[in-house]
Design an enzyme around this catalytic site. Structure first.
Site, PDB file in Angstrom:
ATOM      1  N   HIS A 178       1.628   7.304   1.525  1.00 16.51           N
ATOM      2  CA  HIS A 178       0.492   8.232   1.487  1.00 16.51           C
ATOM      3  C   HIS A 178       0.280   8.828   2.865  1.00 16.51           C
ATOM      4  O   HIS A 178       0.886   8.391   3.839  1.00 16.51           O
ATOM      5  CB  HIS A 178      -0.783   7.496   1.042  1.00 16.51           C
TER       6      HIS A 178
ATOM      7  N   GLU B 254     -12.669  10.483   0.374  1.00 16.22           N
ATOM      8  CA  GLU B 254     -12.881  11.351  -0.780  1.00 16.22           C
ATOM      9  C   GLU B 254     -12.228  12.716  -0.626  1.00 16.22           C
ATOM     10  O   GLU B 254     -11.906  13.370  -1.594  1.00 16.22           O
ATOM     11  CB  GLU B 254     -14.381  11.474  -1.116  1.00 16.22           C
TER      12      GLU B 254
ATOM     13  N   HIS C 272       2.822   7.338   5.693  1.00 12.62           N
ATOM     14  CA  HIS C 272       3.073   5.916   5.980  1.00 12.62           C
ATOM     15  C   HIS C 272       2.891   5.051   4.735  1.00 12.62           C
ATOM     16  O   HIS C 272       2.348   5.498   3.717  1.00 12.62           O
ATOM     17  CB  HIS C 272       2.163   5.422   7.104  1.00 12.62           C
TER      18      HIS C 272
ATOM     19  N   ARG D   1       0.911  -1.161   0.000  1.00 11.66           N
ATOM     20  CA  ARG D   1       0.000   0.000   0.000  1.00 11.66           C
ATOM     21  C   ARG D   1       0.933   1.189   0.000  1.00 11.66           C
ATOM     22  O   ARG D   1       1.660   1.407   0.949  1.00 11.66           O
ATOM     23  CB  ARG D   1      -0.890  -0.037   1.253  1.00 11.66           C
TER      24      ARG D   1
ATOM     25  N   GLU E 110      -5.334   7.181  11.335  1.00  9.48           N
ATOM     26  CA  GLU E 110      -5.592   5.818  10.854  1.00  9.48           C
ATOM     27  C   GLU E 110      -5.317   4.808  11.957  1.00  9.48           C
ATOM     28  O   GLU E 110      -4.279   4.823  12.602  1.00  9.48           O
ATOM     29  CB  GLU E 110      -4.686   5.515   9.650  1.00  9.48           C
TER      30      GLU E 110
HETATM   31 FE   FE2 Z   1      -3.267   5.015   5.387  1.00 10.49          FE
END
Ligand code: FE2
Ligand code: FE2
Length: 391
Positions: A104, A173, A150, A101, A111
């Site tokens: 970002h 979004e 991260h 992932r 999170e």
């Molecule tokens: Fe994240």
């Protein structure tokens, strides 16, 4: 004849309260027993009046398709998919072995995640430049404060599955910023100048956001950072929820992680719950937070009480999300022969709960007898402390 006699059928709660306060001031329009005798005709619980029905609080997250790529997938429950959940969002993410992932950050939300399966390596940076790399396995949770950059990678041999939680229902979004998206939107000459890369290398960079991409598991873990002189974070992003001692009740257990146990986690509380077959999670509410639930195994019936004569029951099972708005009364009845396991995320760093049993136990005996219209010797049957999960 009482001058209010003819108005009885039309009395509202406000009328009653107003009349009661007048009576208290010596107006003596109605005595307290007269007021009480009117209440059955008032039928508080039968007419929702102008109140909207309780919003849909069940969402079948795992039944959605979501985003699917060659190295993983993600299914989202933001306000777009699940409107009632304005202050908490969730994502069920799967990464194939090596899957990344990408780098970002989230502009408007912190999170949180619970790993259900596999091994995930996460690296996060704090504004003071201190990085942290940890490996998260089943039962571990992480917390990355709002805006901290991260990236994640599945470093195991099997698929990794984890459920992410965010303390803002709009996180996706309006607020997820990926490095490939940013670089693709920046003039090549600025990218070349800022990163010291040749124009030819910049021309070969991804042209749009990659989100989840295939990767190679490093030979040594953890790998050295690009800069080799960094002080790593002294504030752990990892908590072993699955290893902490549970609070045990006759019908199951709970593990509760607040900011007290997990200090970096300044906006959320995590609760893992286990209900034996037939168990009842008692009637309660949370004064300070919404509750966002994800069901891992087994089933339960969730009933939410929304005041003004409104209550609604939904059955929930694996892969489904339930949501209870802050302050709404609720309880859970375990369903089926398989024990029910779920976690709940609360958008507050402290955990608050008032259960019906704890509340009643802390009230004068005669007041309870009058409020319920029950004989005083019945009072001894009532619980004297919180019951948590009943058998
Ligand atoms: Fe994240
Ligand atoms: Fe609850």
């Amino acid at each position: 004849m009482n001058p209010n006699e003819g108005k009885r059928s039309k009395l509202t709660r406000r009328d009653l309260l107003g009349t009661a306060s007048l009576a208290g001031l010596g107006g003596a329009l109605l005595s307290a027993p007269e007021l009480r005798s009117q209440e059955p005709q008032y039928q508080v619980g039968k007419d929702p009046g102008t109140h909207q029905p309780i919003a849909d609080f069940r969402f079948d997250l795992e039944a959605t398709r979501g985003w699917v790529g060659e190295a993983g997938s993600a299914k989202e429950a933001t306000v777009a998919e699940f409107p009632v959940s304005e202050h908490i969002a969730g994502v069920s993410m799967r990464l194939k072995p090596g899957g990344i992932r990408e780098l970002h950050w989230h502009a408007i939300a912190a999170e949180w995640a619970l790993v259900l399966k596999g091994a995930v390596m996460a690296t996060v940076i704090a504004p003071n430049g201190a990085p942290a790399t940890d490996i998260f396995e089943a039962g571990d949770i992480w917390y990355f404060p709002k805006g901290h950059g991260h990236a994640l990678q599945n470093i195991g041999k099997d698929e990794a599955h984890f459920v992410l939680g965010f303390d803002d229902g709009h996180f996706s979004e309006f607020g997820t910023f990926s490095i490939t998206d940013w670089v693709a939107q920046t003039s090549p000459s600025v990218v070349s100048r800022n990163l010291g890369l040749s124009q030819a290398t910049v021309a070969g960079l991804p042209k749009k956001e990659l989100y989840i991409l295939p990767g190679t598991v490093p030979a040594t873990i953890p790998e050295p950072y690009l800069a080799d002189d960094l002080e790593t974070s002294q504030n752990p992003h990892k908590f072993r929820l699955g290893k902490m001692a549970p609070i045990v009740f006759p019908g199951g257990w709970e593990r509760i992680v607040t900011a007290r146990e997990f200090p970096i986690n300044t906006t959320l509380t995590s609760v893992m719950q286990y209900l034996e077959p037939g168990a009842l999670r008692e009637m309660h509410w949370h004064p300070n937070a919404d509750e966002w639930q994800y069901y891992i195994s087994g089933r339960a019936r969730l009933t939410v009480f929304g005041a003004h004569g409104r209550a609604r029951t939904e059955e929930l099972g694996p892969g489904q999300v339930g949501f209870i708005q802050q302050g709404f009364g609720h309880y859970l009845e375990q369903v089926g022969s398989e024990p029910t396991k779920f976690f709940a995320l609360f958008n507050s760093p402290t955990f608050e709960e008032i259960s019906i049993s704890k509340w009643l136990a802390a009230n004068p005996r005669s007041l309870i007898a009058d409020n319920f219209g029950i004989a005083k010797d019945e009072l001894n049957r009532l619980p004297k402390k919180a019951l948590g999960i009943l058998k």
